[in-house]
Motif scaffolding. Structure first.
Motif, PDB file in Angstrom:
ATOM      1  N   ASN A  60      60.310   0.840  38.175  1.00  7.53           N
ATOM      2  CA  ASN A  60      61.221   0.861  37.046  1.00  7.53           C
ATOM      3  C   ASN A  60      62.574   0.360  37.519  1.00  7.53           C
ATOM      4  O   ASN A  60      62.985   0.622  38.646  1.00  7.53           O
ATOM      5  N   SER A  61      63.267  -0.358  36.635  1.00 13.08           N
ATOM      6  CA  SER A  61      64.557  -0.925  37.002  1.00 13.08           C
ATOM      7  C   SER A  61      65.524  -0.757  35.845  1.00 13.08           C
ATOM      8  O   SER A  61      65.143  -0.910  34.681  1.00 13.08           O
ATOM      9  N   ARG A  62      66.777  -0.452  36.179  1.00  9.14           N
ATOM     10  CA  ARG A  62      67.784  -0.318  35.119  1.00  9.14           C
ATOM     11  C   ARG A  62      68.220  -1.674  34.589  1.00  9.14           C
ATOM     12  O   ARG A  62      68.597  -1.794  33.427  1.00  9.14           O
ATOM     13  N   THR A  63      68.205  -2.706  35.422  1.00 10.81           N
ATOM     14  CA  THR A  63      68.686  -4.015  34.994  1.00 10.81           C
ATOM     15  C   THR A  63      67.592  -4.881  34.381  1.00 10.81           C
ATOM     16  O   THR A  63      67.853  -5.616  33.432  1.00 10.81           O
ATOM     17  N   THR A  64      66.404  -4.839  34.955  1.00 13.42           N
ATOM     18  CA  THR A  64      65.254  -5.536  34.371  1.00 13.42           C
ATOM     19  C   THR A  64      64.202  -4.475  34.153  1.00 13.42           C
ATOM     20  O   THR A  64      63.873  -3.753  35.061  1.00 13.42           O
ATOM     21  N   ASP A  65      63.684  -4.365  33.025  1.00 10.98           N
ATOM     22  CA  ASP A  65      62.797  -3.263  32.660  1.00 10.98           C
ATOM     23  C   ASP A  65      61.860  -2.853  33.795  1.00 10.98           C
ATOM     24  O   ASP A  65      61.709  -1.689  34.112  1.00 10.98           O
TER      25      ASP A  65
END
Length: 75
Positions: A60-65
């Motif tokens: 999971n990433s905050r900047t790219t899903d």
């Protein structure tokens, strides 16, 4: 004993088949040995992972899903 690979904080690990691996290597214009390494003893690896396999890890990433990385399984 606890199965670490099933913990909610461990990202999904999937062993790539030959077709998917060829696509990844072609996309990045690299050889399999150029990939970062992951030890076979890593508890997050799926049971079917063998030395020489390439594993796709989806985090999971905050900047790219979703962030996708690839690792070569080594001894």
């Amino acid at each position: 004993m606890v199965d670490v690979s099933q913990h909610e904080l461990v990202p999904d690990h999937t062993v790539l088949d030959e077709g998917a691996l060829e696509d990844v290597l072609e996309e990045y214009n690299i050889k399999k040995t150029d990939l970062p390494k992951i030890k076979r003893a890593d508890p997050a690896l799926p049971d079917g992972a063998e030395v020489g396999d390439v594993v796709r890890i989806e985090r999971n990433s905050r900047t790219t899903d979703t962030a996708v990385v690839y690792r070569l399984v080594v001894e």
